[in-house]
Scaffold this active site. Sequence first.
Site, PDB file in Angstrom:
ATOM      1  N   LYS A 249      -6.985   3.777  -8.263  1.00 59.54           N
ATOM      2  CA  LYS A 249      -6.828   2.299  -8.198  1.00 59.54           C
ATOM      3  C   LYS A 249      -7.768   1.703  -7.444  1.00 59.54           C
ATOM      4  O   LYS A 249      -8.484   2.376  -6.207  1.00 59.54           O
ATOM      5  CB  LYS A 249      -5.450   1.885  -7.490  1.00 59.54           C
ATOM      6  CG  LYS A 249      -5.221   0.306  -7.209  1.00 59.54           C
ATOM      7  CD  LYS A 249      -3.986   0.015  -7.004  1.00 59.54           C
ATOM      8  CE  LYS A 249      -3.404  -0.049  -5.512  1.00 59.54           C
ATOM      9  NZ  LYS A 249      -4.259  -0.579  -4.660  1.00 59.54           N
TER      10      LYS A 249
ATOM     11  N   ASP B 230      -4.224   3.155   0.125  1.00 59.91           N
ATOM     12  CA  ASP B 230      -4.939   3.175   1.349  1.00 59.91           C
ATOM     13  C   ASP B 230      -4.325   2.572   2.408  1.00 59.91           C
ATOM     14  O   ASP B 230      -4.760   2.549   3.896  1.00 59.91           O
ATOM     15  CB  ASP B 230      -6.610   2.775   1.316  1.00 59.91           C
ATOM     16  CG  ASP B 230      -6.519   1.166   0.707  1.00 59.91           C
ATOM     17  OD1 ASP B 230      -5.183   0.828   0.687  1.00 59.91           O
ATOM     18  OD2 ASP B 230      -7.642   0.744   0.520  1.00 59.91           O
ATOM     19  N   SER B 231      -3.136   2.190   2.131  1.00 59.50           N
ATOM     20  CA  SER B 231      -2.183   1.653   3.483  1.00 59.50           C
ATOM     21  C   SER B 231      -1.980   2.896   4.432  1.00 59.50           C
ATOM     22  O   SER B 231      -1.308   2.742   5.586  1.00 59.50           O
ATOM     23  CB  SER B 231      -0.782   1.081   2.717  1.00 59.50           C
ATOM     24  OG  SER B 231      -0.369   1.883   1.699  1.00 59.50           O
TER      25      SER B 231
ATOM     26  N   ASP C 238      -5.723   5.258  -4.401  1.00 59.17           N
ATOM     27  CA  ASP C 238      -6.455   4.329  -3.811  1.00 59.17           C
ATOM     28  C   ASP C 238      -8.017   4.693  -3.827  1.00 59.17           C
ATOM     29  O   ASP C 238      -7.972   5.905  -2.777  1.00 59.17           O
ATOM     30  CB  ASP C 238      -6.022   3.603  -2.846  1.00 59.17           C
ATOM     31  CG  ASP C 238      -5.423   2.151  -3.131  1.00 59.17           C
ATOM     32  OD1 ASP C 238      -5.685   1.684  -3.942  1.00 59.17           O
ATOM     33  OD2 ASP C 238      -4.593   1.841  -2.239  1.00 59.17           O
TER      34      ASP C 238
ATOM     35  N   GLU D 276      -1.086  -8.731  -5.887  1.00 59.83           N
ATOM     36  CA  GLU D 276      -0.264  -8.753  -4.478  1.00 59.83           C
ATOM     37  C   GLU D 276      -0.366  -9.950  -3.711  1.00 59.83           C
ATOM     38  O   GLU D 276      -1.327 -10.876  -4.023  1.00 59.83           O
ATOM     39  CB  GLU D 276      -1.264  -7.728  -3.581  1.00 59.83           C
ATOM     40  CG  GLU D 276      -0.858  -7.666  -2.156  1.00 59.83           C
ATOM     41  CD  GLU D 276      -1.168  -6.410  -1.244  1.00 59.83           C
ATOM     42  OE1 GLU D 276      -1.794  -5.665  -1.947  1.00 59.83           O
ATOM     43  OE2 GLU D 276      -0.650  -6.444   0.017  1.00 59.83           O
TER      44      GLU D 276
HETATM   45  O1  KIV Z   1      -2.309   0.817  -0.278  1.00 61.08           O
HETATM   46  C1  KIV Z   1      -1.342   0.232  -0.652  1.00 61.08           C
HETATM   47  O2  KIV Z   1      -0.422   0.701  -0.229  1.00 61.08           O
HETATM   48  C2  KIV Z   1      -1.336  -0.627  -1.831  1.00 61.08           C
HETATM   49  C3  KIV Z   1      -0.074  -1.453  -2.169  1.00 61.08           C
HETATM   50  C4  KIV Z   1       0.276  -2.123  -1.186  1.00 61.08           C
HETATM   51  C5  KIV Z   1      -0.088  -1.734  -3.466  1.00 61.08           C
HETATM   52  O3  KIV Z   1      -2.342  -0.890  -2.414  1.00 61.08           O
END
Ligand code: KIV
Length: 272
Positions: A121, A52-53, A91, A190
């Site tokens: 996730k 979700d980044s 995510d 994290e």
């Molecule tokens: O959303 C993401 O990129 C993440 C990673 C930083 C593990 O959850």
Amino acid sequence: MSVTGSDIKRVTTHTLQAMKERGEKIAMLTAYDFSMARILDEAGIDVLLVGDSASNVMAGHETTLPITLDQMIYHAQSVVRAVHRAMVVVDMPFGTYQANSEIALKSAIRIMKEAGAHAVKLEGGAEVEESIRRILMAGIPVMGHLGLTPQSIYKFGTYTVRAREEAEAQKLRDDARLLDELGCFALVLEKIPAQLAKEVSENIDIPTIGIGAGQHTDGQVLVTHDMLGITKGFHPRFLRRYLELFDLIQTATRQYIQDVKERRFPNESEQY
Ligand code: KIV
């Protein structure tokens, strides 16, 4: 998932567990689109995370909170289309699993069905236990995420290292054990102290994948755009930048602009 149409053997939850057991490190990166996913998959990455980044990196939001389930599914579909070997984990965005386990299950099913993802996730421990249980009961593999959980940024107030205090470290140990016992197949840790990540990795059976959690986790993950130097002005201690693509792309773009303005592009061999 076993052998696909080609000879390529797909990475599965079992592959990752076996890697932990023989001490082979797991390499994970984020991907949000077809072209990048294809490059990373062909390079041999083990796991691609449709993180979700994407909310920050692709859409320019300040936090991960605004991205929607529909948008995550769009990104995930593009990644899945590109991948032949890597396991694709997606995510669950903010608001799609916290309210109750029924909403969580429906969200996870949409991700699996519409995107063709291999796993989901989600962030948190005991607070989301029921949601995790229900998703797992439907046969959907779940990757946990503890430590700095960016969907809770407004609760934490900062992106600094988590679990330095004993009470928070103990909760993280308990949550890690819970996620392992529930049947999650892996756990992202994290931005926590390396010593705590080591202890957790040694005390649970499933693989841990660290970001800013030191060298003793069973694998590592970075945001691809950070690792390649596409993002600008983000230099946390844990981030190793393997390229400075922002500068390289800008230099190439300036060259292109100049070539167009000065009538050097296209030349005779570049036309019909
Ligand atoms: O959303 C993401 O990129 C993440 C990673 C930083 C593990 O959850």
